[in-house]
Design an enzyme around this catalytic site. Structure first.
Site, short mmCIF file in Angstrom:
data_model
loop_
_atom_site.label_atom_id
_atom_site.label_comp_id
_atom_site.label_asym_id
_atom_site.label_seq_id
_atom_site.Cartn_x
_atom_site.Cartn_y
_atom_site.Cartn_z
CG HIS A 286 -10.16 -0.74 -0.78
ND1 HIS A 286 -9.23 -1.24 -1.66
CD2 HIS A 286 -9.47 0.01 0.10
CE1 HIS A 286 -8.03 -0.81 -1.33
NE2 HIS A 286 -8.13 -0.06 -0.25
CG ASP B 155 -1.81 1.19 1.34
OD1 ASP B 155 -2.74 1.27 0.52
OD2 ASP B 155 -1.59 2.04 2.22
CD GLU C 25 -2.83 2.30 -3.25
OE1 GLU C 25 -4.02 2.60 -3.30
OE2 GLU C 25 -2.15 2.43 -2.21
#
Length: 542
Positions: A340, A214, A278
Site C-alpha cells: 500500500h 508498523d 516492517e
C-alpha cells in the site's frame, strides 16, 4: 502462457515446520477491498464477503491493514483507539465474524500494530498534552525549545518538514516522525510498553494469529536529542528534508530489541502466533536481523529492497537473499514486491507492452524466494499503478510533495471484482463512487474476467502458490542465488528435494542457456530446450 505439472489443490505443508515458515500472505487494504454498505469505502463485512476469493489462491494467511478508530489523516495509521474498529469499517462484531470466517476457510489472520505513534486525538495524547505533571505527561516525546525558540533538534519528518511541533498547552515541542497529527510515543517508558502489550493481548484474545508491526525502528529515540548528521552525497533525487540526514538519533535506538523481547514473551503465551516487522531506513538490513535474532525476538521482518526499487535485476535479488543466510541465529525474511506504500511493480519494472509477460515471471520469482512471500491485493490480477489527478489525491504525502513523489493512492485503488456496467457498483466494488477511481486498465483485469480463464494470471497465481506449498524446497529450503547478466538462477534445496529456478529478467530472449534436466514443474513465457524467451522462467526438480 504457463505450463505446470502440479494440480492447483496442494497438500498442507509439513506439520513439523511452523505454519508461517515459507507462508504465502495476502495483504488486504480495507478501504479498497470491498464495500459492503455502499458508502464508497471498503469495510470489514466486505472483506468477509470476499474471503472465498482469497482462500482460492491457496495462501496461508491474510494481513489486514489498520481498521482501528482513527481520524484517518493517514488512513488508519493514526490510531485514536487501539481497541476498537472505526465506524467506517464496521464494528468489533464484524471483526469477530471476519476472523471466524477466515478460520473456517483455513486462513490465519494477521493485523497491523502501530506502536511508534498514535493520533493526536488518542486519549493518551489528550491527557499528555494537558500539563507537564499529569499521569501520562511522559507517554510522548516532549522537549523544551532551544533558547532561541527553535525546535529541540534538527530531526525531520518522513512526510516533510521538521519532526517537531510547538504545543502551547505545555509550552513545549512534541516529536512526530510522520504527520504532525501523529505524535511519537515514548517507547522508553515502561508504562507505554505495558499499555501496548495490553493492546496486543486484546487482539490475541479475539483470535488473531499474529501481527505486522508498523515502523518498529521508530519506536525509540535518542533521549539526548542530538542532531542528526548530514547524509553523504548521492545521485538519487532528494525530495524531502528527511532525505538530507542520516537518521541515527530519531530512530533505531539500541533499546528497541529489549521491547521486542517483551512483545515476543506476550505472543509466546498464545499458540502459533506470528510476528513480522516492517523495517525501513538506511540501516534496514542490520536492524531486520537484529529484530529477528534467535528465538526471543520477532519471527520475521521485511524491508524495502524491492518495494522502492526502480528496476528488478538479478543482482538486486541475490543481494537481498544474501542478507539472510540459512544459519543458526539468523532470522527468517519476508518479501513483498508491492504494498500500500509503493507503486505497483508492473508499472515500475517493465515497459507497458511487456506487462502481461513480466507479471507472470514476477509472480513465479516471488514464489521461488526463500522466506515468506506477501502478495498485495490485486497483484494476482496484474493490477497497474493508476494515475490519480491532483484534485482526487487523498494521500497526504503525495499532496505535500506534489509532483515530486509518486502518490501511494495509485496502488490503493479499489479491487476490480467485475467489469464495468454490472451489478454491485463500479467494478463490483460495492459503490457507485468509490473513494478512489479504479482505473480503466484495471477494470479490464477484473476477478470475474480472469476467474474461469485457465490462461489468466489469476489462474497462474493459484497454481504457483499450490506448487510452492507442496514443495519443501520452495517453501522452506535453503537458497543459492547466481546472477549472470539478465539471467537469474536460484537453487532451492531441502532434505530429499532439489529445485532449480531460472529467470530471464529482460524483455529480450536469452540463448544458449544450460537448462537443467529433470521434471519441469512450471514454465512461463516461451521456454525452449536451450533458451528463455522474453521474461521467460522455468522451475525444474532435478
Amino acid at each position: 502462457m504457463a505450463s505446470l505439472s502440479k494440480p492447483a489443490r496442494a497438500p498442507h505443508p509439513d506439520p513439523a515446520v511452523e505454519w508461517w515458515r515459507g507462508a504465502a500472505i495476502y495483504q488486504i487494504y480495507p478501504r479498497s477491498f470491498m464495500d459492503a454498505n455502499g458508502d464508497g469505502i471498503g469495510d470489514l463485512p466486505g472483506i468477509t464477503r470476499r474471503l472465498d476469493h482469497v482462500a482460492s489462491l491457496g495462501v496461508d494467511a491474510i494481513w489486514i491493514s489498520p481498521f482501528f478508530t482513527s481520524p484517518m489523516k493517514d488512513f488508519g495509521y493514526d490510531v485514536s483507539d487501539y481497541r476498537d474498529v472505526d465506524p467506517i469499517f464496521g464494528t468489533l462484531t464484524d471483526f469477530d465474524a471476519l476472523v471466524a470466517r477466515a478460520h473456517e476457510l483455513g486462513l490465519k489472520v494477521l493485523i497491523d500494530q502501530v506502536y511508534s505513534h498514535t493520533s493526536d486525538e488518542h486519549a493518551w495524547f489528550v491527557e499528555s498534552r494537558a500539563s507537564r505533571d499529569n499521569a501520562k505527561a511522559d507517554w510522548y516525546v516532549w522537549a523544551d525549545a532551544k533558547p532561541d525558540g527553535t525546535p529541540p533538534s534538527n530531526w525531520q519528518s518522513v512526510f516533510g518538514g521538521p519532526a517537531w511541533t510547538w504545543d502551547a498547552r505545555r509550552g513545549q515541542y512534541y516529536l512526530h516522525n510522520f504527520l504532525s497529527c501523529q505524535p511519537q510515543l515514548n517507547g522508553h517508558n515502561p508504562h507505554v510498553q505495558e499499555a501496548l502489550l495490553g493492546v496486543a493481548r486484546f487482539w490475541l484474545d479475539r483470535g488473531v494469529d499474529g501481527f505486522r508491526i508498523d515502523a518498529l525502528n521508530f519506536a525509540m529515540h535518542d533521549p539526548q536529542l542530538r542532531d542528526n548528521p548530514p547524509a553523504p552525497p548521492t545521485d538519487r533525487a532528494r525530495t524531502r528534508p528527511f532525505d538530507f540526514q542520516r537518521k541515527i538519533h530519531n530512530m533505531s535506538h539500541p533499546d528497541i530489541p529489549g521491547f521486542i523481547e517483551r512483545i515476543r514473551a506476550v505472543t509466546d503465551e498464545y499458540e502459533a502466533v506470528f510476528t513480522v516487522a516492517e523495517v525501513g531506513g538506511d540501516e534496514a538490513e542490520a536492524e531486520m536481523k537484529t529484530f529477528t535474532h534467535g528465538n526471543t525476538r520477532l519471527n520475521s521482518a521485511y524491508g524495502f529492497n524491492f518495494l522502492y526499487a526502480d528496476r528488478l535485476t538479478p543482482g538486486l535479488v541475490c543481494a537481498a537473499l544474501a542478507e539472510w543466510p540459512d544459519e543458526d541465529g539468523v532470522g527468517w525474511p519476508s518479501w513483498a514486491f508491492e504494498n500500500h506504500d509503493a507503486p505497483r511493480a508492473v508499472s515500475r519494472w517493465c515497459a507497458p507492452e511487456d506487462r502481461d509477460a513480466f507479471a507472470r515471471m514476477k509472480l513465479l520469482l516471488l514464489a521461488s524466494l526463500r522466506g515468506n512471500i506477501i502478495l498485495y491485493q490485486g497483484e494476482e490480477l496484474g493490477l497497474t499503478q493508476v494515475d490519480i489527478p491532483f484534485e482526487q489525491l487523498q494521500d497526504p504525502e503525495a499532496i505535500a510533495n506534489w509532483p515530486l513523489t509518486l502518490s501511494r493512492d495509485g496502488a490503493r485503488t479499489p479491487m476490480p471484482w467485475k467489469s464495468r456496467g454490472q451489478s454491485e457498483g463500479e467494478g463490483g466494488f460495492g459503490s457507485e463512487t468509490p473513494w478512489l477511481p479504479l482505473g480503466e486498465e484495471n477494470l479490464a483485469r477484473s476477478v470475474e474476467r480472469q476467474d474461469a480463464d485457465p490462461a489468466s494470471l489469476l489462474s497462474l497465481t493459484r497454481e504457483v502458490i499450490a506448487l510452492r506449498t507442496s514443495s519443501p524446497a520452495l517453501r522452506h529450503g535453503s537458497a543459492t542465488c547466481h546472477a549472470d547478466g539478465a539471467l537469474l538462477r536460484l537453487d532451492r534445496v531441502s532434505e530429499g528435494e532439489r529445485i532449480v529456478c531460472l529467470f530471464n529478467l529482460s524483455p529480450d530472449p536469452l540463448h544458449d542457456i544450460p537448462i537443467p534436466q529433470g521434471e519441469t514443474l512450471c514454465s512461463v513465457n516461451s521456454v525452449m530446450s536451450d533458451s528463455l524467451g522474453p521474461y521467460g522462467a522455468l522451475v525444474v526438480r532435478v
